[in-house]
Enzyme design. Sequence first.
Site, PDB file in Angstrom:
ATOM      1  N   TRP A   1      -5.588  58.382 120.572  1.00 10.65           N
ATOM      2  CA  TRP A   1      -4.669  57.598 119.312  1.00 10.65           C
ATOM      3  C   TRP A   1      -3.492  56.587 120.907  1.00 10.65           C
ATOM      4  O   TRP A   1      -3.248  56.634 121.576  1.00 10.65           O
ATOM      5  CB  TRP A   1      -3.424  58.899 119.577  1.00 10.65           C
TER       6      TRP A   1
ATOM      7  N   ASP B   1      -2.765  67.599 123.735  1.00 10.50           N
ATOM      8  CA  ASP B   1      -2.031  67.294 122.882  1.00 10.50           C
ATOM      9  C   ASP B   1      -2.516  67.992 121.137  1.00 10.50           C
ATOM     10  O   ASP B   1      -3.752  67.428 121.094  1.00 10.50           O
ATOM     11  CB  ASP B   1      -2.713  65.129 122.128  1.00 10.50           C
TER      12      ASP B   1
ATOM     13  N   LYS C   1       2.476  67.374 111.279  1.00 13.41           N
ATOM     14  CA  LYS C   1       1.618  67.158 110.277  1.00 13.41           C
ATOM     15  C   LYS C   1       1.163  68.966 109.917  1.00 13.41           C
ATOM     16  O   LYS C   1       1.275  68.428 108.374  1.00 13.41           O
ATOM     17  CB  LYS C   1       0.124  66.514 110.166  1.00 13.41           C
TER      18      LYS C   1
END
Length: 440
Positions: A169, A250, A286
């Site tokens: 990311w 993460d 999300k």
Amino acid sequence: MNSSAADRRLSTLVRHLVGTVNNESSIISSSPTSAGDSVFANVVRAPEDPILGVTVAYNKDPSPVKLNLGVGAYRTEEGKPLVLNVVRKAEQLLVNDRSRVKEYLPIVGLADFNKLSAKLLLGADSPAIQGNLVTTVQCLSGTGSLRVGAEFLARNYHQRTIYIPNPTWGNHTKIFTLAGLNVKSYRYYDPVTRGLNIQGLLEDLGSAPSGAIVLLHACAHNPTGVDPTIQQWEQIRRLIRSKSLLPFFDSAYQGFASGSLDGDAQSVRMFVGDGGECFIAQSYAKNMGLYGERVGALSIVCRTADVASRVESQLKLVIRPMYSNPPIHGASIVATVLKDRNLFHEWTLELKAMADRIITMRQQLFDALRARGTPGDWSHIIKQIGMFTFTGLNSKQVTFMTKEYHIYMTSDGRISMAGLSSRTVPHLADAIHAAVTTLT
Ligand code: KET
């Protein structure tokens, strides 16, 4: 304080401020010469963010067929953002509760939220939680959790080097660098096989200095959609523990990869289960659709309860001067959903429905490309996991698709499958077909 002491402090402060202004003006050397000149005249325009900038460009495009597959944000079949039903219900409960106030939360956030978040991640019967080995602090979504964890490490850990996967990311490098860590990468993705380069990964981590921090995506690796198998996770875990590396997970997509919250937490639980120490940044952007509410948590699993409580005391020193304490609304929504059996169950169904819709989009896009006879092997579209497909399209092809088809995506060829619908699949397939057959 008597008046002369107060005067002294005041004049020290004035000297300090004047000194600062003088120093800076000599560096910037742009004191205004006329009324129209700005002291910021030398500020250069920064480029847009590689991910969020895609939405900026999309918003400017007047085309009715435009499609935003840039940012990882879930859309319905109708192409609309989704507020989960359980979130609406929880918010209603919160509004109706007149006893709720808007006082500051503690520096570490909402206690219930923290406990429930650790449980969601590590499992209800986690020995680490039972032994008070875990300290969890509410942070500003996944990004804030990563940043707080990184700042803590920069101040309190002997090793400043963090290894991040290549690719990863885009924000990781910036978050860790700005926190004062030294960022290096380890091999992760193999563009030839479009799979995991496990050999390269093990070699790179194997030659990392003892104690180095290793960033791992808990599931649904962004941008590649390629996750290690359980056996590979086990190999990675053994290597990390044998070299005393420090894992920093993460976890931005728990429940989004497989549709199962427990299934997607397996990697983290393997590392916590061996008794070693571990960091986890958790996001509800999300999986609960709380993007703009900025809800997340940092959990640090320690070897003893005493260490965990001392670590927490230091986390407070990181957070207090940064943003003082986190916002109350989003964390209250999450806590309301997690502690109510019925709401929790309803959430798991809604989450599974989102994950399933993404999987359906993978199949439809794959079928559409096959039907068009688009050159190339597109099976990675159905094999990859999570919100994104790492298409393999190059930046020229991406530019072409944006210019000719008004399809917006990141320049590395990543598309957000969650932004696609049955209605828009044919348009995307046409664009990919044209890009692949006209440009190489
Ligand atoms: N980690 C990963 C791997 C990740 O993909 C994101 C967001 C985050 C953390 C941070 O999310 P937060 O909203 O802070 O909880 N990724 C999407 C959005 C973004 O770039 O901000 C994306 O990649 O599109």
